[in-house]
Design a protein around this motif. Structure first.
Motif, PDB file in Angstrom:
ATOM      1  N   LEU A 258       0.827  -1.369   0.023  1.00  0.00           N
ATOM      2  CA  LEU A 258       0.103  -0.036  -0.041  1.00  0.00           C
ATOM      3  C   LEU A 258       0.873   1.305   0.033  1.00  0.00           C
ATOM      4  O   LEU A 258       1.704   1.369   0.761  1.00  0.00           O
ATOM      5  CB  LEU A 258      -0.819   0.108   1.104  1.00  0.00           C
ATOM      6  CG  LEU A 258      -1.779  -1.237   1.576  1.00  0.00           C
ATOM      7  CD1 LEU A 258      -2.732  -1.287   2.798  1.00  0.00           C
ATOM      8  CD2 LEU A 258      -2.754  -1.276   0.306  1.00  0.00           C
ATOM      9  N   ILE A 259       0.702   2.075  -0.923  1.00  0.00           N
ATOM     10  CA  ILE A 259       1.221   3.453  -1.065  1.00  0.00           C
ATOM     11  C   ILE A 259       0.618   4.348  -0.399  1.00  0.00           C
ATOM     12  O   ILE A 259      -0.584   4.889  -1.092  1.00  0.00           O
ATOM     13  CB  ILE A 259       1.512   3.804  -2.416  1.00  0.00           C
ATOM     14  CG1 ILE A 259       2.493   2.704  -3.035  1.00  0.00           C
ATOM     15  CG2 ILE A 259       2.408   5.144  -2.544  1.00  0.00           C
ATOM     16  CD1 ILE A 259       2.711   2.950  -4.697  1.00  0.00           C
ATOM     17  N   LEU A 260       0.599   5.056   0.787  1.00  0.00           N
ATOM     18  CA  LEU A 260      -0.279   5.968   1.369  1.00  0.00           C
ATOM     19  C   LEU A 260       0.543   7.397   1.119  1.00  0.00           C
ATOM     20  O   LEU A 260       1.386   7.972   1.686  1.00  0.00           O
ATOM     21  CB  LEU A 260      -0.296   5.935   2.841  1.00  0.00           C
ATOM     22  CG  LEU A 260      -1.118   6.855   3.446  1.00  0.00           C
ATOM     23  CD1 LEU A 260      -2.529   6.784   3.054  1.00  0.00           C
ATOM     24  CD2 LEU A 260      -1.139   6.687   4.880  1.00  0.00           C
ATOM     25  N   SER A 261      -0.251   8.136   0.098  1.00  0.00           N
ATOM     26  CA  SER A 261       0.284   9.609  -0.273  1.00  0.00           C
ATOM     27  C   SER A 261      -0.414  10.991   0.648  1.00  0.00           C
ATOM     28  O   SER A 261       0.039  12.020   0.232  1.00  0.00           O
ATOM     29  CB  SER A 261       0.213   9.543  -1.633  1.00  0.00           C
ATOM     30  OG  SER A 261      -1.008   9.931  -2.051  1.00  0.00           O
ATOM     31  N   LYS A 262      -1.514  10.458   1.195  1.00  0.00           N
ATOM     32  CA  LYS A 262      -2.430  11.393   1.783  1.00  0.00           C
ATOM     33  C   LYS A 262      -2.501  11.429   3.262  1.00  0.00           C
ATOM     34  O   LYS A 262      -2.310  10.383   3.997  1.00  0.00           O
ATOM     35  CB  LYS A 262      -3.757  11.322   1.048  1.00  0.00           C
ATOM     36  CG  LYS A 262      -3.647  11.617  -0.381  1.00  0.00           C
ATOM     37  CD  LYS A 262      -4.975  11.207  -1.106  1.00  0.00           C
ATOM     38  CE  LYS A 262      -4.908  11.283  -2.713  1.00  0.00           C
ATOM     39  NZ  LYS A 262      -3.981  10.180  -2.987  1.00  0.00           N
ATOM     40  N   ALA A 263      -2.526  12.830   3.696  1.00  0.00           N
ATOM     41  CA  ALA A 263      -2.721  12.941   5.161  1.00  0.00           C
ATOM     42  C   ALA A 263      -4.224  12.901   5.826  1.00  0.00           C
ATOM     43  O   ALA A 263      -4.166  12.929   7.074  1.00  0.00           O
ATOM     44  CB  ALA A 263      -2.127  14.037   5.988  1.00  0.00           C
ATOM     45  N   THR A 264      -5.150  12.844   5.024  1.00  0.00           N
ATOM     46  CA  THR A 264      -6.248  13.187   5.558  1.00  0.00           C
ATOM     47  C   THR A 264      -6.746  11.870   6.118  1.00  0.00           C
ATOM     48  O   THR A 264      -6.504  10.447   5.614  1.00  0.00           O
ATOM     49  CB  THR A 264      -7.522  13.183   4.361  1.00  0.00           C
ATOM     50  OG1 THR A 264      -7.238  12.390   3.165  1.00  0.00           O
ATOM     51  CG2 THR A 264      -7.505  14.550   3.907  1.00  0.00           C
ATOM     52  N   ILE A 265      -7.808  11.897   7.268  1.00  0.00           N
ATOM     53  CA  ILE A 265      -7.724  10.777   8.110  1.00  0.00           C
ATOM     54  C   ILE A 265      -8.665   9.671   7.404  1.00  0.00           C
ATOM     55  O   ILE A 265      -8.523   8.351   7.900  1.00  0.00           O
ATOM     56  CB  ILE A 265      -8.408  11.326   9.498  1.00  0.00           C
ATOM     57  CG1 ILE A 265      -8.046  10.222  10.488  1.00  0.00           C
ATOM     58  CG2 ILE A 265      -9.978  11.353   9.299  1.00  0.00           C
ATOM     59  CD1 ILE A 265      -8.410  10.892  12.021  1.00  0.00           C
ATOM     60  N   ASP A 266      -9.469   9.972   6.415  1.00  0.00           N
ATOM     61  CA  ASP A 266     -10.332   8.923   5.935  1.00  0.00           C
ATOM     62  C   ASP A 266      -9.412   8.159   5.023  1.00  0.00           C
ATOM     63  O   ASP A 266      -9.523   6.977   5.040  1.00  0.00           O
ATOM     64  CB  ASP A 266     -11.289   9.531   4.951  1.00  0.00           C
ATOM     65  CG  ASP A 266     -11.162  10.369   4.298  1.00  0.00           C
ATOM     66  OD1 ASP A 266     -10.219  11.621   4.968  1.00  0.00           O
ATOM     67  OD2 ASP A 266     -11.155  10.630   3.093  1.00  0.00           O
ATOM     68  N   ASN A 267      -8.645   8.554   4.342  1.00  0.00           N
ATOM     69  CA  ASN A 267      -7.675   8.047   3.500  1.00  0.00           C
ATOM     70  C   ASN A 267      -6.421   6.951   4.503  1.00  0.00           C
ATOM     71  O   ASN A 267      -6.110   6.078   4.210  1.00  0.00           O
ATOM     72  CB  ASN A 267      -6.735   8.995   2.707  1.00  0.00           C
ATOM     73  CG  ASN A 267      -7.461   9.323   1.439  1.00  0.00           C
ATOM     74  OD1 ASN A 267      -7.867   8.417   0.719  1.00  0.00           O
ATOM     75  ND2 ASN A 267      -7.776  10.362   1.282  1.00  0.00           N
ATOM     76  N   VAL A 268      -5.896   7.747   5.519  1.00  0.00           N
ATOM     77  CA  VAL A 268      -5.300   6.861   6.416  1.00  0.00           C
ATOM     78  C   VAL A 268      -5.810   5.921   6.813  1.00  0.00           C
ATOM     79  O   VAL A 268      -5.562   4.845   6.982  1.00  0.00           O
ATOM     80  CB  VAL A 268      -4.769   7.858   7.737  1.00  0.00           C
ATOM     81  CG1 VAL A 268      -3.780   7.133   8.775  1.00  0.00           C
ATOM     82  CG2 VAL A 268      -3.698   9.008   6.882  1.00  0.00           C
ATOM     83  N   TYR A 269      -7.247   5.880   7.459  1.00  0.00           N
ATOM     84  CA  TYR A 269      -7.705   4.815   7.921  1.00  0.00           C
ATOM     85  C   TYR A 269      -8.078   3.735   7.027  1.00  0.00           C
ATOM     86  O   TYR A 269      -8.014   2.611   7.194  1.00  0.00           O
ATOM     87  CB  TYR A 269      -9.011   5.128   8.512  1.00  0.00           C
ATOM     88  CG  TYR A 269      -8.978   5.473  10.169  1.00  0.00           C
ATOM     89  CD1 TYR A 269      -8.486   4.495  11.062  1.00  0.00           C
ATOM     90  CD2 TYR A 269      -9.189   6.850  10.675  1.00  0.00           C
ATOM     91  CE1 TYR A 269      -8.260   4.846  12.278  1.00  0.00           C
ATOM     92  CE2 TYR A 269      -9.177   7.169  11.892  1.00  0.00           C
ATOM     93  CZ  TYR A 269      -8.638   6.298  12.798  1.00  0.00           C
ATOM     94  OH  TYR A 269      -8.386   6.495  14.085  1.00  0.00           O
ATOM     95  N   ALA A 270      -8.439   4.140   5.666  1.00  0.00           N
ATOM     96  CA  ALA A 270      -8.901   3.158   4.610  1.00  0.00           C
ATOM     97  C   ALA A 270      -7.386   2.376   4.348  1.00  0.00           C
ATOM     98  O   ALA A 270      -7.514   1.112   4.107  1.00  0.00           O
ATOM     99  CB  ALA A 270      -9.161   4.069   3.265  1.00  0.00           C
ATOM    100  N   CYS A 271      -6.314   3.054   4.498  1.00  0.00           N
ATOM    101  CA  CYS A 271      -5.165   2.242   4.315  1.00  0.00           C
ATOM    102  C   CYS A 271      -4.902   1.303   5.375  1.00  0.00           C
ATOM    103  O   CYS A 271      -4.297   0.140   5.090  1.00  0.00           O
ATOM    104  CB  CYS A 271      -3.963   3.391   4.300  1.00  0.00           C
ATOM    105  SG  CYS A 271      -2.141   2.623   4.149  1.00  0.00           S
ATOM    106  N   PHE A 272      -5.047   1.799   6.813  1.00  0.00           N
ATOM    107  CA  PHE A 272      -4.707   0.855   7.726  1.00  0.00           C
ATOM    108  C   PHE A 272      -5.757  -0.256   7.800  1.00  0.00           C
ATOM    109  O   PHE A 272      -5.456  -1.276   8.183  1.00  0.00           O
ATOM    110  CB  PHE A 272      -4.708   1.717   8.987  1.00  0.00           C
ATOM    111  CG  PHE A 272      -3.607   2.735   9.240  1.00  0.00           C
ATOM    112  CD1 PHE A 272      -2.734   3.010   8.383  1.00  0.00           C
ATOM    113  CD2 PHE A 272      -3.775   3.445  10.556  1.00  0.00           C
ATOM    114  CE1 PHE A 272      -1.624   3.704   8.567  1.00  0.00           C
ATOM    115  CE2 PHE A 272      -2.551   4.405  10.818  1.00  0.00           C
ATOM    116  CZ  PHE A 272      -1.640   4.532   9.698  1.00  0.00           C
ATOM    117  N   ILE A 273      -6.985  -0.158   7.369  1.00  0.00           N
ATOM    118  CA  ILE A 273      -7.956  -1.159   7.469  1.00  0.00           C
ATOM    119  C   ILE A 273      -7.659  -2.313   6.455  1.00  0.00           C
ATOM    120  O   ILE A 273      -7.823  -3.279   6.464  1.00  0.00           O
ATOM    121  CB  ILE A 273      -9.383  -0.509   7.313  1.00  0.00           C
ATOM    122  CG1 ILE A 273      -9.668   0.330   8.761  1.00  0.00           C
ATOM    123  CG2 ILE A 273     -10.350  -1.515   6.951  1.00  0.00           C
ATOM    124  CD1 ILE A 273     -10.883   1.041   8.629  1.00  0.00           C
TER     125      ILE A 273
END
Lengths: 171, 171, 171
Positions: free
Chosen positions: A24-39
């Motif tokens: 997973l490449i996480l490029s954004k800091a918005t909490i919804d994207n961060v949680y989507a990535c972690f989930i």
């Protein structure tokens, strides 16, 4: 999996190779994207799938010690928030929306960002920082979480993504 | 690759098939997404991996001659910018943030968008425009960069993405 | 496919395995992302490729009966819209940009969201809602479209993504 329709019976063996690794490449800091990535990373581990997260660009904030508990939901420019654009721009609205989302997450037993990162590390998810983005934001390793597995170039990341059954997602 | 932990010794041969091709779909015009896309494409070429970019929706701006040097960072709705939402909406703040990001990029020897596209083309990255998005924005080929390899439908793009070791990313 | 350069002659057979399935994760409610997702799903079906969409986070709005015809383009924080940030925040600008985009879509015979979902369902695209996101937004199935194929966990989704020739995209 009551809703899973696909029947394995009609499939050839080579078609049913399971997913082996999620990169997973996480490029954004918005909490919804961060949680989507972690989930997605956590869900992979729960199914026995390897998972790794490559934090790059603004995504680096999610592993920056001083910032990771202060991520926000984007209210402005995010129709999903049900807040009129003008109102979304008012001071306090973003904080309110963020608080509401965090509260919903908590009700569902989804831990806050820092604790979630610890769970991911403990479950075997590899956590990598992007070298280029660290240089761009003048970040060094001591500002990042202790659970970090290391710093990678894009080339290193591609090397780790080798092998059948590996999938890459850009978040 | 000092941080690469994975040992090739314990892996079966078929698990270590290298990535052969990166197919990147760029749908956004924000400079952080455009650079992320270009860096992933360029990083692939440096590792001997084929790479192609399919410019669609707002991503088309990155190959539109008159626009490609005027892309912006999104300040409003982007918590990663560390600018309060109200301030982010003030005229000039977006320009300032964009200037700062471009300046950091320059320090790291990352070229501006137009020059980066030339480097990508020279290194063998294929650059494709999405036919549907061109129709939607009333763009014809003469408004797009000369290095463009052509115009593809979604179906054409899927056809080019065939083969083992190909990965698709939506940016 | 006049622009397709790649010659099948020089490729080994195992390199040309066609794409078998597109697994699209839609996490956003902005109309440009929703359309990008639907067009990728529809384009897949037209090429005989299986396609499935997993609606999660704000993406759930695209299958929520009362909301799916009221999605917006993000004008603020979206440089692609060519609207100055301050203006983008004015009431009415977002509605105007959305109306313009919908009008362009209509000219290209791209149906509105509800009708597009019916076409996708009829063409065999599987439509799945994310269980966790439904819990987070307090949504139950009767608020979602009738064509929904079911509710999946992340683990279920990974299970459905098994097999060679499957690609995942995060939108």
């Amino acid at each position: 999996m009551e809703n899973t329709i696909e029947s394995p019976v009609n499939k050839k063996v080579d078609e049913k190779k399971p997913i082996k690794k999620m990169m997973l490449i996480l490029s954004k800091a918005t909490i919804d994207n961060v949680y989507a990535c972690f989930i997605l990373a956590n869900g992979a581990r729960m199914e026995g799938i390897e998972s790794e997260i490559f934090f790059t660009f603004f995504g680096l904030e999610a592993i920056t010690k001083k910032k990771l508990e202060h991520l926000h939901v984007a209210t402005v420019g995010n129709p999903g928030m049900h807040i009129p654009t003008m109102l979304g721009g008012l001071p306090g609205m973003e904080a309110l929306a963020t608080k509401m989302m965090k509260s919903e997450m908590e009700k569902l037993d989804i831990p806050p960002v820092g604790e979630f990162l610890e769970i991911l590390a403990a479950s075997g998810t590899k956590l990598w920082a992007c070298k280029l983005a660290m240089d761009m934001f003048h970040l060094d390793k001591d500002k990042l979480i202790d659970d970090l597995d290391g710093v990678l170039t894009v080339g290193d990341f591609y090397a780790r993504a080798q092998g059948d059954g590996t999938h890459l997602l850009f978040i």
